[in-house]
Design a protein around this motif. Structure first.
Motif, PDB file in Angstrom:
ATOM      1  N   ILE A   1      -2.633  15.013  -0.561  1.00  0.00           N
ATOM      2  CA  ILE A   1      -3.231  14.771   0.522  1.00  0.00           C
ATOM      3  C   ILE A   1      -4.343  13.614   0.367  1.00  0.00           C
ATOM      4  O   ILE A   1      -4.738  12.766   1.007  1.00  0.00           O
ATOM      5  CB  ILE A   1      -3.995  16.000   1.314  1.00  0.00           C
ATOM      6  N   ILE A   2      -5.060  13.768  -0.887  1.00  0.00           N
ATOM      7  CA  ILE A   2      -6.060  12.868  -1.385  1.00  0.00           C
ATOM      8  C   ILE A   2      -5.680  11.656  -1.594  1.00  0.00           C
ATOM      9  O   ILE A   2      -6.091  10.478  -0.725  1.00  0.00           O
ATOM     10  CB  ILE A   2      -6.800  13.377  -2.559  1.00  0.00           C
ATOM     11  N   VAL A   3      -4.495  11.441  -2.222  1.00  0.00           N
ATOM     12  CA  VAL A   3      -3.816  10.102  -2.252  1.00  0.00           C
ATOM     13  C   VAL A   3      -3.514   9.402  -0.928  1.00  0.00           C
ATOM     14  O   VAL A   3      -3.722   8.424  -0.611  1.00  0.00           O
ATOM     15  CB  VAL A   3      -2.413  10.330  -3.217  1.00  0.00           C
ATOM     16  N   PHE A   4      -2.771  10.100  -0.046  1.00  0.00           N
ATOM     17  CA  PHE A   4      -2.347   9.784   1.167  1.00  0.00           C
ATOM     18  C   PHE A   4      -3.732   9.381   1.917  1.00  0.00           C
ATOM     19  O   PHE A   4      -3.527   8.125   2.665  1.00  0.00           O
ATOM     20  CB  PHE A   4      -1.778  10.863   1.863  1.00  0.00           C
TER      21      PHE A   4
ATOM     22  N   LEU B   1       2.337   9.551  -5.416  1.00  0.00           N
ATOM     23  CA  LEU B   1       2.775  10.878  -5.060  1.00  0.00           C
ATOM     24  C   LEU B   1       3.949  11.066  -6.069  1.00  0.00           C
ATOM     25  O   LEU B   1       4.142  12.379  -6.204  1.00  0.00           O
ATOM     26  CB  LEU B   1       3.436  10.777  -3.457  1.00  0.00           C
ATOM     27  N   TYR B   2       4.566  10.230  -6.462  1.00  0.00           N
ATOM     28  CA  TYR B   2       5.783  10.506  -7.388  1.00  0.00           C
ATOM     29  C   TYR B   2       5.173  11.191  -8.617  1.00  0.00           C
ATOM     30  O   TYR B   2       5.871  12.107  -9.409  1.00  0.00           O
ATOM     31  CB  TYR B   2       6.745   9.300  -7.721  1.00  0.00           C
ATOM     32  N   GLY B   3       4.128  10.490  -9.241  1.00  0.00           N
ATOM     33  CA  GLY B   3       3.543  10.955 -10.434  1.00  0.00           C
ATOM     34  C   GLY B   3       3.010  12.555 -10.228  1.00  0.00           C
ATOM     35  O   GLY B   3       3.179  13.325 -11.293  1.00  0.00           O
TER      36      GLY B   3
ATOM     37  N   TYR C   1       0.855  -1.015   0.152  1.00  0.00           N
ATOM     38  CA  TYR C   1       0.030  -0.015  -0.043  1.00  0.00           C
ATOM     39  C   TYR C   1       0.927   1.354  -0.032  1.00  0.00           C
ATOM     40  O   TYR C   1       0.513   2.163  -0.728  1.00  0.00           O
ATOM     41  CB  TYR C   1      -0.796   0.226   1.341  1.00  0.00           C
ATOM     42  N   GLY C   2       2.186   1.164   0.682  1.00  0.00           N
ATOM     43  CA  GLY C   2       2.884   2.299   0.798  1.00  0.00           C
ATOM     44  C   GLY C   2       3.567   2.469  -0.432  1.00  0.00           C
ATOM     45  O   GLY C   2       3.699   3.833  -0.930  1.00  0.00           O
ATOM     46  N   GLY C   3       3.744   1.582  -1.297  1.00  0.00           N
ATOM     47  CA  GLY C   3       4.553   1.436  -2.476  1.00  0.00           C
ATOM     48  C   GLY C   3       3.634   2.262  -3.724  1.00  0.00           C
ATOM     49  O   GLY C   3       3.925   3.173  -4.505  1.00  0.00           O
ATOM     50  N   ILE C   4       2.217   1.459  -3.520  1.00  0.00           N
ATOM     51  CA  ILE C   4       0.999   2.514  -4.446  1.00  0.00           C
ATOM     52  C   ILE C   4       1.068   3.643  -4.085  1.00  0.00           C
ATOM     53  O   ILE C   4       1.011   4.713  -4.894  1.00  0.00           O
ATOM     54  CB  ILE C   4      -0.146   1.766  -4.221  1.00  0.00           C
ATOM     55  N   GLN C   5       1.062   4.219  -2.857  1.00  0.00           N
ATOM     56  CA  GLN C   5       1.104   5.640  -2.482  1.00  0.00           C
ATOM     57  C   GLN C   5       2.061   6.527  -3.066  1.00  0.00           C
ATOM     58  O   GLN C   5       1.854   7.593  -3.694  1.00  0.00           O
ATOM     59  CB  GLN C   5       0.820   5.777  -1.103  1.00  0.00           C
TER      60      GLN C   5
END
Length: 243
Positions: free
Chosen positions: A147-150, A103-105, A95-99
């Motif tokens: 913030i939405i992604v997180f 965030l990188y994008g 899940y952290g990797g997806i996040q």
């Protein structure tokens, strides 16, 4: 929201006081790990961190399972929970990797440096500089989308961990249809309110380590309470699927 905040704070206090000995053990263990990481070299400190993360998540999952079953206290650590902790660590990493990928994008899209959410506060001068040197609209969109992604990734991850602690299958932690079903039982508004309240508490606890007085004590207090609040809350929230 205030009543929900009060509820989770009250439950945390009750949990700490029910078995003071285990609360103290958590604090001492946290302090010891922090000391080992500080004095050991990079390779050995990484090994300590890896072991600590697995044990942290193992005990956390055990604690969450106890709370789901109605026992709101810190249990005695059971080494049989380590496989569960390994699974939880993998789930958190995925899940952290997806996040991190999203965030990188977003960082690339708005020409901001890649970051982790806590860095927005930890590196406040740099954050302010980035805002000042970027288009105001782009800065606003960058922070709102981040913030939405997180929020969304953690929103689903917490239920994924709870179902695992409750005896669910590892791969069900990524079954969004199943996770949605659990949230339906809790109620989306109820879950969002509970989850937001817990996040606010954790954010405040995370700031304890930056208090310039008795730093070691504040860091230990921050990490210890963070553990109790998070895993206790996961269990309390998921318990609502049983009613």
């Amino acid at each position: 929201m205030l009543s929900v905040l009060g509820y989770f704070l009250k439950k945390t206090f009750e949990c700490c006081m029910t078995n003071k000995k285990r609360t103290v053990i958590i604090a001492i263990s946290t302090l010891l790990v922090a000391y080992l990481i500080a004095v050991l070299g990079n390779i050995y400190s990484n090994i300590v961190i890896a072991i600590y993360v697995v044990i942290y998540n193992s005990y956390g999952m055990q604690f969450t399972r106890e709370v789901i079953d109605g026992r709101e206290f810190l249990p005695k650590f059971d080494f049989k929970s380590i496989p569960l902790g390994v699974k939880a660590s993998i789930i958190i990493s995925i899940y952290g990797g997806i996040q991190a990928l999203f965030l990188y994008g977003i960082s690339l899209l708005f020409d901001f440096p890649s970051f982790e959410m806590e860095e927005l506060v930890l590196k406040l001068p740099e954050t302010i500089h980035q805002i000042y040197t970027h288009n105001p609209v782009h800065s606003l969109l960058f922070f709102v989308l981040s913030i939405i992604v997180f929020y969304i990734t953690i929103f689903f991850m917490e239920i994924a961990l709870a179902q695992l602690a409750d005896g669910g299958k590892f791969f069900d932690s990524f079954n969004l249809k199943l996770i949605k079903g659990y949230i339906d039982k809790i109620g989306w508004v109820t879950y969002a309110t509970d989850y937001t309240a817990v996040l606010l508490i954790l954010m405040v606890l995370g700031l304890f380590e930056f208090v310039p007085v008795l730093n070691v004590v504040m860091v230990t207090l921050s990490y210890s309470l963070f553990f109790i609040v998070e895993f206790n809350a996961i269990g309390l929230i998921f318990r609502k699927t049983k009613t």
